[in-house]
Write a protein that holds these residues in place. Structure first.
Motif, PDB file in Angstrom:
ATOM      1  N   UNK A  19       0.817  -1.217   0.000  1.00  0.00           N
ATOM      2  CA  UNK A  19       0.000   0.000   0.000  1.00  0.00           C
ATOM      3  C   UNK A  19       0.847   1.262   0.000  1.00  0.00           C
ATOM      4  N   UNK A  20       2.058   1.189   0.497  1.00  0.00           N
ATOM      5  CA  UNK A  20       2.925   2.364   0.491  1.00  0.00           C
ATOM      6  C   UNK A  20       3.311   2.778  -0.923  1.00  0.00           C
ATOM      7  N   UNK A  21       3.425   1.835  -1.822  1.00  0.00           N
ATOM      8  CA  UNK A  21       3.778   2.153  -3.200  1.00  0.00           C
ATOM      9  C   UNK A  21       2.546   2.441  -4.052  1.00  0.00           C
ATOM     10  N   UNK A  22       1.371   2.130  -3.570  1.00  0.00           N
ATOM     11  CA  UNK A  22       0.150   2.308  -4.353  1.00  0.00           C
ATOM     12  C   UNK A  22      -0.209   3.768  -4.570  1.00  0.00           C
ATOM     13  N   UNK A  23       0.215   4.651  -3.707  1.00  0.00           N
ATOM     14  CA  UNK A  23      -0.148   6.069  -3.801  1.00  0.00           C
ATOM     15  C   UNK A  23       0.813   6.877  -4.666  1.00  0.00           C
ATOM     16  N   UNK A  24       1.771   6.255  -5.321  1.00  0.00           N
ATOM     17  CA  UNK A  24       2.815   6.973  -6.051  1.00  0.00           C
ATOM     18  C   UNK A  24       2.273   7.825  -7.192  1.00  0.00           C
ATOM     19  N   UNK A  25       1.304   7.345  -7.947  1.00  0.00           N
ATOM     20  CA  UNK A  25       0.808   8.088  -9.098  1.00  0.00           C
ATOM     21  C   UNK A  25      -0.465   8.868  -8.834  1.00  0.00           C
ATOM     22  N   UNK A  26      -0.871   8.973  -7.590  1.00  0.00           N
ATOM     23  CA  UNK A  26      -2.134   9.641  -7.262  1.00  0.00           C
ATOM     24  C   UNK A  26      -1.924  11.131  -7.007  1.00  0.00           C
ATOM     25  N   UNK A  27      -3.020  11.879  -7.169  1.00  0.00           N
ATOM     26  CA  UNK A  27      -2.988  13.285  -6.783  1.00  0.00           C
ATOM     27  C   UNK A  27      -3.021  13.375  -5.259  1.00  0.00           C
ATOM     28  N   UNK A  28      -2.797  14.568  -4.745  1.00  0.00           N
ATOM     29  CA  UNK A  28      -2.795  14.762  -3.291  1.00  0.00           C
ATOM     30  C   UNK A  28      -4.175  14.428  -2.707  1.00  0.00           C
ATOM     31  N   UNK A  29      -5.245  14.824  -3.387  1.00  0.00           N
ATOM     32  CA  UNK A  29      -6.597  14.543  -2.896  1.00  0.00           C
ATOM     33  C   UNK A  29      -6.881  13.044  -2.860  1.00  0.00           C
ATOM     34  N   UNK A  30      -6.473  12.341  -3.924  1.00  0.00           N
ATOM     35  CA  UNK A  30      -6.695  10.897  -3.969  1.00  0.00           C
ATOM     36  C   UNK A  30      -5.890  10.174  -2.892  1.00  0.00           C
ATOM     37  N   UNK A  31      -4.659  10.604  -2.728  1.00  0.00           N
ATOM     38  CA  UNK A  31      -3.803   9.993  -1.717  1.00  0.00           C
ATOM     39  C   UNK A  31      -4.373  10.213  -0.314  1.00  0.00           C
ATOM     40  N   UNK A  63     -12.530   8.736   4.208  1.00  0.00           N
ATOM     41  CA  UNK A  63     -12.175   9.023   2.819  1.00  0.00           C
ATOM     42  C   UNK A  63     -12.660  10.388   2.374  1.00  0.00           C
ATOM     43  N   UNK A  64     -13.867  10.739   2.766  1.00  0.00           N
ATOM     44  CA  UNK A  64     -14.407  12.053   2.408  1.00  0.00           C
ATOM     45  C   UNK A  64     -13.610  13.180   3.066  1.00  0.00           C
ATOM     46  N   UNK A  70      -7.139  17.194   1.186  1.00  0.00           N
ATOM     47  CA  UNK A  70      -6.204  17.252   0.066  1.00  0.00           C
ATOM     48  C   UNK A  70      -6.520  18.423  -0.859  1.00  0.00           C
ATOM     49  N   UNK A  71      -7.786  18.741  -1.018  1.00  0.00           N
ATOM     50  CA  UNK A  71      -8.173  19.874  -1.861  1.00  0.00           C
ATOM     51  C   UNK A  71      -7.798  21.202  -1.232  1.00  0.00           C
ATOM     52  N   UNK A  72      -7.898  21.309   0.076  1.00  0.00           N
ATOM     53  CA  UNK A  72      -7.637  22.578   0.756  1.00  0.00           C
ATOM     54  C   UNK A  72      -6.164  22.919   0.858  1.00  0.00           C
ATOM     55  N   UNK A  73      -5.272  21.943   0.686  1.00  0.00           N
ATOM     56  CA  UNK A  73      -3.845  22.208   0.837  1.00  0.00           C
ATOM     57  C   UNK A  73      -3.190  22.672  -0.459  1.00  0.00           C
ATOM     58  N   UNK A  74      -3.947  22.869  -1.507  1.00  0.00           N
ATOM     59  CA  UNK A  74      -3.385  23.302  -2.784  1.00  0.00           C
ATOM     60  C   UNK A  74      -2.992  24.727  -2.773  1.00  0.00           C
TER      61      UNK A  74
END
Length: 74
Positions: A19-31, A63-64, A70-74
């Protein structure tokens, strides 16, 4: 001989490493949504004594919240 506890520990460690490698290609919100869902699922399970409804509900709420954070930290 492997006891059930040893097997569960081994499977958990392998799943964590994967699972640590699964978030590599995700956006910040998805991660953040994935991390929040995992944390919420664990919290929901603990708070409801292992109830399936509590675990799933906690994962949805976590998750929500993670997605919004993740959206607010942009």
């Amino acid at each position: 001989m492997n006891t059930p506890v040893q097997i569960i520990k081994t499977v958990s460690i392998v799943a964590l490493m994967a699972s640590l490698t699964a978030c590599a290609g995700m956006s910040k919100s998805e991660s953040n949504a994935m991390i929040g869902a995992a944390a919420g699922g664990v919290a929901g399970s603990v708070l409801t004594g292992g109830s399936t409804v509590g675990t799933v509900g906690g994962a949805i709420v976590g998750g929500a919240i993670g997605n919004e954070m993740g959206k607010k930290k942009r």
